[in-house]
Scaffold this active site. Sequence first.
Site, PDB file in Angstrom:
ATOM      1  N   TYR A 183       0.849  -1.183   0.000  1.00 12.47           N
ATOM      2  CA  TYR A 183       0.000   0.000   0.000  1.00 12.47           C
ATOM      3  C   TYR A 183       0.886   1.235   0.000  1.00 12.47           C
ATOM      4  O   TYR A 183       1.839   1.315   0.776  1.00 12.47           O
ATOM      5  CB  TYR A 183      -0.902   0.015   1.236  1.00 12.47           C
ATOM      6  CG  TYR A 183      -1.775   1.250   1.361  1.00 12.47           C
ATOM      7  CD1 TYR A 183      -2.826   1.488   0.465  1.00 12.47           C
ATOM      8  CD2 TYR A 183      -1.562   2.186   2.373  1.00 12.47           C
ATOM      9  CE1 TYR A 183      -3.623   2.616   0.574  1.00 12.47           C
ATOM     10  CE2 TYR A 183      -2.369   3.324   2.492  1.00 12.47           C
ATOM     11  CZ  TYR A 183      -3.394   3.529   1.589  1.00 12.47           C
ATOM     12  OH  TYR A 183      -4.187   4.654   1.716  1.00 12.47           O
ATOM     13  N   ASP A 224       9.321   2.565  -0.256  1.00  9.41           N
ATOM     14  CA  ASP A 224       8.300   3.241   0.535  1.00  9.41           C
ATOM     15  C   ASP A 224       8.462   2.792   1.986  1.00  9.41           C
ATOM     16  O   ASP A 224       8.086   1.678   2.352  1.00  9.41           O
ATOM     17  CB  ASP A 224       6.895   2.903  -0.001  1.00  9.41           C
ATOM     18  CG  ASP A 224       5.801   3.600   0.802  1.00  9.41           C
ATOM     19  OD1 ASP A 224       6.124   4.291   1.795  1.00  9.41           O
ATOM     20  OD2 ASP A 224       4.620   3.443   0.436  1.00  9.41           O
ATOM     21  N   LYS A 256       4.448   8.796   8.928  1.00 14.06           N
ATOM     22  CA  LYS A 256       4.242   8.231  10.265  1.00 14.06           C
ATOM     23  C   LYS A 256       5.278   8.690  11.297  1.00 14.06           C
ATOM     24  O   LYS A 256       5.201   9.834  11.732  1.00 14.06           O
ATOM     25  CB  LYS A 256       4.103   6.711  10.156  1.00 14.06           C
ATOM     26  CG  LYS A 256       2.862   6.376   9.274  1.00 14.06           C
ATOM     27  CD  LYS A 256       2.449   4.953   9.159  1.00 14.06           C
ATOM     28  CE  LYS A 256       1.114   4.854   8.432  1.00 14.06           C
ATOM     29  NZ  LYS A 256       1.104   4.183   7.153  1.00 14.06           N
TER      30      LYS A 256
END
Length: 420
Positions: free
Chosen positions: A138, A231, A259
């Site tokens: 994702y 990523d 994050k």
Amino acid sequence: MSIFNEAQKYIVGGVNSPVRAFKSVGGEPPFIEKGKAQYIWDIEGKKYLDYIQSWGPLIFGHCDQTIEEAIIEAVKKGVSFGAPTKVEVDLAKEVLELFPHLDLIRFVNSGTEATMSAIRLARGYTGKDDIIKFEGCYHGHSDSLLVSAGSGAATFGVPSSPGVPADFTKHTLLAKYNDIDSVKQCFEKGDVGCVIIEPIAGNMSLVPADKEFLGELRELCDHYGAVLIFDEVMSGFRASLRGSYDVYGIKADMVTFGKVIGGGMPVGAFAGKKEIMEKLSPVGPVYQAGTLSGNPVAMSAGLATIKKLKSNPEIYKNLEDKAKKLMSGFDKVSKENQIDFNYNVIGSMFGFFFNPKLPKNFDEVNESDTKRYAAFHNKMLKEGFYFAPSAYETGFICTPMTDEDIQNTIDTYSKIAKEI
Ligand SMILES: *Cc1c(COP(=O)(O)O)cnc(C)c1O
């Protein structure tokens, strides 16, 4: 009327990000009032041990004093200027210092923005439109990344959401995680400008890449002149201080962050080699911008977090020990109860599967028993243990968690195991 019912009258589905609605596990989500260290409390005053930690960012737990003070100090000076501030430079320096292969960085407001912008830049740099992504990874919700496999892997993607024109996903090739042959097929099929991958996949529960696979991926990108993007929005500063770099030692051309880098505030970033990053505006022609990008309050939270991590690098070993203790405890309980169970741990991240075999890719993850996960989730939540409301998420340990917290979690699983 429950607050969740009321929420649904005003906010679509009652939530501002779909997984929070508990659709895949059933039941109603608790509405959270406050958090402190490893715990959160809902508006009815019920306390939970929090294994989500805002989906990763809060590696030091809720309301960590250092980060809280940094945020308050920043707020007092003004919440936003839309002009350059020193704290952006400080955070950029701290981050880049960790990665010898990354020269320049740009801050944005979310992981979605980071990957979307990194891909645009990689395409602009190479002049090639096709990209490769992996099933089960994702990278946020931008159009060209919302794809599912047409007929199996190594096909051009079809949109996985209405509203995404097929024209937007026709440049996205889908490969199979940990399967280098599927990547080769993609390279042969398209004119590939970049490959984006979670080197430690955290969005199909936790599935790390094989080291050999990542090494071969690096070689293929070099061979075809494609930009390799790692990523690390989730794994960055979570799997280890340097994310996958400490684990595999493989250098991507670009890395995306999110994050933890914002310490709980909305921050994303993408960094890369000078020759690529200098194609970005205002230095180069590839456009990217943001009114609130590099926001001083968010940057201050990120800076306090990264500095604290850099001066306490031993925490990762400690967090990993706790994650291993939790998972090996769950494993033992599962065996005692004839429950198929497998798990992965990397640093402060853990993922488990109600599955007789340890999955290596998305197809295998999908063989896990998600009904059993839903039952596990409901029962643990009732007992005051807040696990992700989906079998496809990674769990997180934060520094305030104690061995006693872990043991209580294992004991509680042991109590409910017969009922799932
Ligand atoms: C969370 C996540 C994103 C998206 O970040 P948002 O801040 O939710 O937009 C992208 N990539 C990975 C690997 C993630 O875990």
